[in-house]
Write an enzyme that holds these catalytic residues in place. Structure first.
Site, PDB file in Angstrom:
ATOM      1  N   HIS A 117      -0.565  -2.682  -0.491  1.00 32.80           N
ATOM      2  CA  HIS A 117      -0.082  -2.665  -1.872  1.00 32.80           C
ATOM      3  C   HIS A 117      -0.340  -1.298  -2.500  1.00 32.80           C
ATOM      4  O   HIS A 117      -1.340  -0.660  -2.190  1.00 32.80           O
ATOM      5  CB  HIS A 117      -0.801  -3.721  -2.712  1.00 32.80           C
ATOM      6  CG  HIS A 117      -0.711  -5.095  -2.140  1.00 32.80           C
ATOM      7  ND1 HIS A 117       0.469  -5.779  -2.022  1.00 32.80           N
ATOM      8  CD2 HIS A 117      -1.659  -5.899  -1.619  1.00 32.80           C
ATOM      9  CE1 HIS A 117       0.237  -6.956  -1.471  1.00 32.80           C
ATOM     10  NE2 HIS A 117      -1.039  -7.064  -1.205  1.00 32.80           N
ATOM     11  N   GLU A 135      -6.552  -6.909  -4.850  1.00 36.55           N
ATOM     12  CA  GLU A 135      -6.705  -8.345  -4.646  1.00 36.55           C
ATOM     13  C   GLU A 135      -8.020  -8.636  -3.959  1.00 36.55           C
ATOM     14  O   GLU A 135      -8.657  -7.728  -3.399  1.00 36.55           O
ATOM     15  CB  GLU A 135      -5.537  -8.906  -3.830  1.00 36.55           C
ATOM     16  CG  GLU A 135      -5.456  -8.418  -2.403  1.00 36.55           C
ATOM     17  CD  GLU A 135      -4.209  -8.943  -1.670  1.00 36.55           C
ATOM     18  OE1 GLU A 135      -3.135  -8.992  -2.279  1.00 36.55           O
ATOM     19  OE2 GLU A 135      -4.349  -9.279  -0.481  1.00 36.55           O
ATOM     20  N   HIS A 192      -3.757  -4.621   5.379  1.00 38.26           N
ATOM     21  CA  HIS A 192      -4.410  -5.929   5.489  1.00 38.26           C
ATOM     22  C   HIS A 192      -3.445  -7.015   5.894  1.00 38.26           C
ATOM     23  O   HIS A 192      -2.222  -6.882   5.717  1.00 38.26           O
ATOM     24  CB  HIS A 192      -5.090  -6.294   4.171  1.00 38.26           C
ATOM     25  CG  HIS A 192      -4.141  -6.475   3.016  1.00 38.26           C
ATOM     26  ND1 HIS A 192      -3.645  -5.415   2.297  1.00 38.26           N
ATOM     27  CD2 HIS A 192      -3.586  -7.578   2.477  1.00 38.26           C
ATOM     28  CE1 HIS A 192      -2.847  -5.863   1.353  1.00 38.26           C
ATOM     29  NE2 HIS A 192      -2.778  -7.182   1.440  1.00 38.26           N
ATOM     30  N   ARG A 212       5.668  -4.210   3.370  1.00 38.96           N
ATOM     31  CA  ARG A 212       5.450  -4.840   4.669  1.00 38.96           C
ATOM     32  C   ARG A 212       5.558  -3.780   5.752  1.00 38.96           C
ATOM     33  O   ARG A 212       6.582  -3.100   5.857  1.00 38.96           O
ATOM     34  CB  ARG A 212       6.506  -5.933   4.856  1.00 38.96           C
ATOM     35  CG  ARG A 212       5.978  -7.141   5.565  1.00 38.96           C
ATOM     36  CD  ARG A 212       7.020  -8.253   5.599  1.00 38.96           C
ATOM     37  NE  ARG A 212       7.063  -9.013   4.352  1.00 38.96           N
ATOM     38  CZ  ARG A 212       8.186  -9.338   3.717  1.00 38.96           C
ATOM     39  NH1 ARG A 212       9.356  -8.963   4.170  1.00 38.96           N
ATOM     40  NH2 ARG A 212       8.127 -10.049   2.609  1.00 38.96           N
TER      41      ARG A 212
HETATM   42 ZN    ZN Z   1      -1.871  -8.497  -0.028  1.00 36.92          ZN
END
Ligand code: ZN
Length: 333
Positions: A117, A135, A192, A212
């Site tokens: 991200h 996150e 991740h 992605r």
């Molecule tokens: Zn994520």
């Protein structure tokens, strides 16, 4: 004599901070999803590929509705985004035009794509003013040999680019064994992935921006999901940063059978784990408080609560008594 407007004003104040606002979850089908949101959490799920429960969300593609277990509240059926926009007093008048957090339970029956991200600065420039995403993950349950992907082994962006071009994924990514009750903070720029056999509570900035990097060459409805290689390479921290041991050794005994520990405090959220075997009187002191029941059952101020319940205590709610045998994750913005 009191003017009717004053009475209305007073009644309004009494109303908003005396309600516990329960959140109706929204479910998302995913190629990698399973049925544990039903078998483990007791939710009614749409099908056996249900990957995500959006437990607290005000995003346009998953805006949660409110309900109150006592009934007859002015909030039943309202959308969280609507309350955030139009009734800021509930949230202590916090600034911002978007509800700041997104909470999900993720059931990964298969591996999730390897992703990254952006941070707020990159997202605001390249993603139409969107927020970036920091996150964190609390492992609710996982298989004995379960792992996550976190970080990578490339020493430079050139080496990373080469490894990606040559599909040397096993060499590039770092895997880590996990156990239930583990906690991980995933900063922007960290490669991740959640892997198969895990049930995770994910707390994040309210953003849907994911780049992605690799999706195991999987097909969804006959096509491969879109990858974002260039943007990924741009935002990935290189070399990979050490994952700090973010679980603070902060266990605090509150009462007999009741303890609290700090999982993380960062710019975007403050997360505690509270374990209750008995009862305790807490005080709501934050602009607003999200409580997530992740195990067991009990009562809050005479209202029954159980595993899978997510709710908001509005600003000024004051004291609240929780009793029972349960585990709660408390999230504050
Ligand atoms: Zn994520």
């Amino acid at each position: 004599m009191t003017k009717p407007t004053e009475i209305n004003q007073r009644r309004k104040i009494q109303q908003y901070n005396s309600w516990i606002l329960f959140i109706k979850p929204i479910f998302k089908q995913m190629v990698w999803g399973g049925n544990r949101l039903e078998s483990d959490f007791g939710y009614e799920i749409p099908n056996n590929h249900t990957g995500e429960c959006w437990a607290v969300s005000a995003l346009p593609n998953g805006d949660c509705q409110i309900y109150t277990k006592r009934g007859n509240s002015p909030y039943d059926g309202k959308f969280l985004s609507d309350l955030w926009r139009n009734q800021k007093e509930i949230f202590g008048g916090l600034p911002g035009d978007q509800f700041p957090l997104l909470l999900k339970i993720i059931d990964a029956k298969a591996d999730l794509s390897i992703q990254v991200h952006p941070n707020d600065t990159f997202a605001s420039i390249h993603e139409k003013g969107s927020l970036g995403k920091t996150e964190c993950w609390y492992i609710l349950e996982c298989d004995e040999d379960a792992q996550i992907v976190v970080g990578h082994n490339a020493r430079s962006k050139e080496e990373m680019t080469l490894m990606i071009e040559e599909n040397r994924w096993e060499e590039l990514i770092c895997k880590k064994s996990i156990h239930s009750e583990d906690f991980f903070q995933i900063e922007p720029g960290t490669v991740h992935a959640i892997k198969a056999g895990t049930l995770i509570l994910e707390i994040q900035q309210s953003s849907d921006i994911t780049y992605r990097l690799y999706d195991y060459d999987r097909y969804e409805g006959g096509i491969k999901r879109e990858l974002h290689i260039d943007k990924s390479i741009e935002v990935i921290n290189c070399p990979s940063r050490e994952l700090s041991d973010c679980r603070k050794l902060s266990r605090q005994q509150l009462n007999k059978g009741v303890f609290k520990e700090k999982l993380i405090r960062c710019l975007y959220y403050d997360v505690d784990r509270i374990v209750i075997n008995g009862s305790y009187d807490f005080v709501q002191q934050e602009p607003f408080t999200i409580l997530c029941v992740i195990k067991g059952e009990g009562m809050i101020d005479g209202i029954s609560i159980k595993k899978g319940d997510f709710f908001i205590l509005p600003y000024g709610y004051g004291e609240y008594a929780i009793a029972g045998t349960l585990e709660i994750i408390k999230v504050v913005s």
